[in-house]
Write a protein that holds these residues in place. Structure first.
Motif, PDB file in Angstrom:
ATOM      1  N   PRO A 150       0.832  -1.220   0.000  1.00  0.00           N
ATOM      2  CA  PRO A 150       0.000   0.000   0.000  1.00  0.00           C
ATOM      3  C   PRO A 150       0.862   1.264   0.000  1.00  0.00           C
ATOM      4  O   PRO A 150       1.787   1.398   0.799  1.00  0.00           O
ATOM      5  N   GLY A 151       0.569   2.157  -0.919  1.00  0.00           N
ATOM      6  CA  GLY A 151       1.281   3.424  -0.994  1.00  0.00           C
ATOM      7  C   GLY A 151       2.657   3.350  -1.617  1.00  0.00           C
ATOM      8  O   GLY A 151       3.388   4.346  -1.633  1.00  0.00           O
ATOM      9  N   LYS A 152       3.013   2.174  -2.127  1.00  0.00           N
ATOM     10  CA  LYS A 152       4.345   2.024  -2.727  1.00  0.00           C
ATOM     11  C   LYS A 152       4.228   1.566  -4.176  1.00  0.00           C
ATOM     12  O   LYS A 152       3.197   1.072  -4.613  1.00  0.00           O
ATOM     13  N   GLN A 153       5.330   1.732  -4.892  1.00  0.00           N
ATOM     14  CA  GLN A 153       5.363   1.276  -6.269  1.00  0.00           C
ATOM     15  C   GLN A 153       5.566  -0.230  -6.336  1.00  0.00           C
ATOM     16  O   GLN A 153       6.108  -0.839  -5.399  1.00  0.00           O
ATOM     17  N   ARG A 154       5.147  -0.807  -7.448  1.00  0.00           N
ATOM     18  CA  ARG A 154       5.374  -2.234  -7.658  1.00  0.00           C
ATOM     19  C   ARG A 154       6.874  -2.468  -7.779  1.00  0.00           C
ATOM     20  O   ARG A 154       7.580  -1.707  -8.447  1.00  0.00           O
ATOM     21  N   GLU A 155       7.335  -3.532  -7.147  1.00  0.00           N
ATOM     22  CA  GLU A 155       8.768  -3.824  -7.168  1.00  0.00           C
ATOM     23  C   GLU A 155       9.022  -5.287  -7.503  1.00  0.00           C
ATOM     24  O   GLU A 155       8.193  -6.158  -7.257  1.00  0.00           O
ATOM     25  N   LEU A 156      10.195  -5.514  -8.046  1.00  0.00           N
ATOM     26  CA  LEU A 156      10.622  -6.869  -8.377  1.00  0.00           C
ATOM     27  C   LEU A 156      10.877  -7.655  -7.100  1.00  0.00           C
ATOM     28  O   LEU A 156      11.479  -7.150  -6.149  1.00  0.00           O
ATOM     29  N   VAL A 157      10.412  -8.894  -7.096  1.00  0.00           N
ATOM     30  CA  VAL A 157      10.712  -9.806  -5.987  1.00  0.00           C
ATOM     31  C   VAL A 157      11.719 -10.858  -6.454  1.00  0.00           C
ATOM     32  O   VAL A 157      12.786 -11.008  -5.875  1.00  0.00           O
ATOM     33  N   ALA A 158      11.356 -11.581  -7.494  1.00  0.00           N
ATOM     34  CA  ALA A 158      12.223 -12.633  -8.010  1.00  0.00           C
ATOM     35  C   ALA A 158      11.813 -12.929  -9.437  1.00  0.00           C
ATOM     36  O   ALA A 158      10.626 -12.932  -9.751  1.00  0.00           O
ATOM     37  N   THR A 159      12.807 -13.179 -10.286  1.00  0.00           N
ATOM     38  CA  THR A 159      12.510 -13.457 -11.681  1.00  0.00           C
ATOM     39  C   THR A 159      13.437 -14.526 -12.246  1.00  0.00           C
ATOM     40  O   THR A 159      14.529 -14.773 -11.709  1.00  0.00           O
ATOM     41  N   PHE A 160      12.951 -15.141 -13.318  1.00  0.00           N
ATOM     42  CA  PHE A 160      13.788 -15.933 -14.208  1.00  0.00           C
ATOM     43  C   PHE A 160      14.079 -15.057 -15.414  1.00  0.00           C
ATOM     44  O   PHE A 160      13.157 -14.519 -16.026  1.00  0.00           O
ATOM     45  N   THR A 161      15.339 -14.910 -15.757  1.00  0.00           N
ATOM     46  CA  THR A 161      15.669 -14.176 -16.965  1.00  0.00           C
ATOM     47  C   THR A 161      15.415 -15.071 -18.176  1.00  0.00           C
ATOM     48  O   THR A 161      15.182 -16.274 -18.048  1.00  0.00           O
ATOM     49  N   SER A 162      15.501 -14.459 -19.352  1.00  0.00           N
ATOM     50  CA  SER A 162      15.307 -15.249 -20.567  1.00  0.00           C
ATOM     51  C   SER A 162      16.415 -16.279 -20.752  1.00  0.00           C
ATOM     52  O   SER A 162      16.261 -17.219 -21.513  1.00  0.00           O
ATOM     53  N   GLY A 163      17.521 -16.114 -20.058  1.00  0.00           N
ATOM     54  CA  GLY A 163      18.598 -17.095 -20.115  1.00  0.00           C
ATOM     55  C   GLY A 163      18.465 -18.177 -19.057  1.00  0.00           C
ATOM     56  O   GLY A 163      19.324 -19.062 -18.958  1.00  0.00           O
ATOM     57  N   GLY A 164      17.386 -18.080 -18.268  1.00  0.00           N
ATOM     58  CA  GLY A 164      17.150 -19.106 -17.264  1.00  0.00           C
ATOM     59  C   GLY A 164      17.787 -18.832 -15.917  1.00  0.00           C
ATOM     60  O   GLY A 164      17.717 -19.666 -15.010  1.00  0.00           O
ATOM     61  N   PHE A 165      18.409 -17.671 -15.768  1.00  0.00           N
ATOM     62  CA  PHE A 165      19.027 -17.336 -14.486  1.00  0.00           C
ATOM     63  C   PHE A 165      17.992 -16.718 -13.561  1.00  0.00           C
ATOM     64  O   PHE A 165      17.005 -16.144 -13.993  1.00  0.00           O
ATOM     65  N   THR A 166      18.239 -16.826 -12.272  1.00  0.00           N
ATOM     66  CA  THR A 166      17.333 -16.227 -11.298  1.00  0.00           C
ATOM     67  C   THR A 166      17.889 -14.911 -10.786  1.00  0.00           C
ATOM     68  O   THR A 166      19.109 -14.700 -10.744  1.00  0.00           O
ATOM     69  N   ASN A 167      16.965 -14.048 -10.409  1.00  0.00           N
ATOM     70  CA  ASN A 167      17.335 -12.736  -9.900  1.00  0.00           C
ATOM     71  C   ASN A 167      16.403 -12.421  -8.733  1.00  0.00           C
ATOM     72  O   ASN A 167      15.188 -12.610  -8.839  1.00  0.00           O
ATOM     73  N   TYR A 168      16.956 -11.973  -7.615  1.00  0.00           N
ATOM     74  CA  TYR A 168      16.165 -11.693  -6.428  1.00  0.00           C
ATOM     75  C   TYR A 168      16.400 -10.273  -5.935  1.00  0.00           C
ATOM     76  O   TYR A 168      17.507  -9.745  -6.026  1.00  0.00           O
ATOM     77  N   ALA A 169      15.354  -9.706  -5.376  1.00  0.00           N
ATOM     78  CA  ALA A 169      15.534  -8.445  -4.662  1.00  0.00           C
ATOM     79  C   ALA A 169      16.393  -8.707  -3.433  1.00  0.00           C
ATOM     80  O   ALA A 169      16.300  -9.785  -2.819  1.00  0.00           O
ATOM     81  N   ASP A 170      17.212  -7.747  -3.075  1.00  0.00           N
ATOM     82  CA  ASP A 170      18.087  -7.923  -1.917  1.00  0.00           C
ATOM     83  C   ASP A 170      17.285  -8.239  -0.651  1.00  0.00           C
ATOM     84  O   ASP A 170      17.738  -8.994   0.210  1.00  0.00           O
ATOM     85  N   SER A 171      16.105  -7.672  -0.553  1.00  0.00           N
ATOM     86  CA  SER A 171      15.307  -7.819   0.659  1.00  0.00           C
ATOM     87  C   SER A 171      14.771  -9.231   0.862  1.00  0.00           C
ATOM     88  O   SER A 171      14.334  -9.578   1.966  1.00  0.00           O
ATOM     89  N   VAL A 172      14.798 -10.062  -0.191  1.00  0.00           N
ATOM     90  CA  VAL A 172      14.246 -11.417  -0.064  1.00  0.00           C
ATOM     91  C   VAL A 172      15.298 -12.505  -0.261  1.00  0.00           C
ATOM     92  O   VAL A 172      14.989 -13.691  -0.107  1.00  0.00           O
ATOM     93  N   LYS A 173      16.499 -12.124  -0.600  1.00  0.00           N
ATOM     94  CA  LYS A 173      17.550 -13.118  -0.833  1.00  0.00           C
ATOM     95  C   LYS A 173      17.754 -13.985   0.412  1.00  0.00           C
ATOM     96  O   LYS A 173      17.820 -13.476   1.533  1.00  0.00           O
ATOM     97  N   GLY A 174      17.836 -15.276   0.176  1.00  0.00           N
ATOM     98  CA  GLY A 174      18.024 -16.207   1.276  1.00  0.00           C
ATOM     99  C   GLY A 174      16.736 -16.632   1.953  1.00  0.00           C
ATOM    100  O   GLY A 174      16.737 -17.556   2.771  1.00  0.00           O
ATOM    101  N   ARG A 175      15.642 -15.963   1.621  1.00  0.00           N
ATOM    102  CA  ARG A 175      14.348 -16.309   2.239  1.00  0.00           C
ATOM    103  C   ARG A 175      13.344 -16.814   1.202  1.00  0.00           C
ATOM    104  O   ARG A 175      12.528 -17.683   1.522  1.00  0.00           O
ATOM    105  N   PHE A 176      13.390 -16.260   0.012  1.00  0.00           N
ATOM    106  CA  PHE A 176      12.444 -16.630  -1.043  1.00  0.00           C
ATOM    107  C   PHE A 176      13.162 -17.441  -2.118  1.00  0.00           C
ATOM    108  O   PHE A 176      14.344 -17.197  -2.408  1.00  0.00           O
TER     109      PHE A 176
END
Length: 114
Positions: free
Chosen positions: A40-66
């Motif tokens: 609420p009141g914030k912009q949409r942000e990335l949490v975790a993704t698969f890139t088109s090359g199949g690699f994963t990318n995580y927001a710093d705030s969720v690394k190690g937890r998600f």
């Protein structure tokens, strides 16, 4: 193309949830896809993704937890969320880039509260 997200809910701090996102089209390892969230009141942000090359990318705030994963045989994307914190409270959206276009699911609410 439809994306159906599920698995949200109310959980206590330190708890876990697993989100699922079922796609109505075939997904492959080359699809860019992932999870975003909007509090609420914030912009949409990335949490975790698969890139088109199949690699994963995580927001710093969720690394190690998600952990993001997918089952191409079921055309489904997952997000395992552990050690949840109140600041993880948000609407979580799944995203898929396919057929040269962007697609978003309707979102599923995750609330972390005691």
């Amino acid at each position: 193309v439809q994306l159906q997200a599920s698995g949200g809910g109310l959980v206590q701090p330190g708890g876990s949830l697993r989100l699922s996102c079922a796609a109505s089209v075939r997904i492959t390892s080359i699809n860019f896809m992932g999870w975003y969230r909007q509090a609420p009141g914030k912009q949409r942000e990335l949490v975790a993704t698969f890139t088109s090359g199949g690699f994963t990318n995580y927001a710093d705030s969720v690394k190690g937890r998600f952990t993001i994963s997918r089952d191409n045989t079921k055309n489904t994307l997952y997000l395992q969320m552990n050690s949840l914190k109140p600041e993880d409270t948000a609407v979580y959206y799944c995203y898929l880039f396919v057929y040269d276009d962007d697609y978003w699911g309707k979102g599923t609410q995750v609330t972390v509260s005691s």
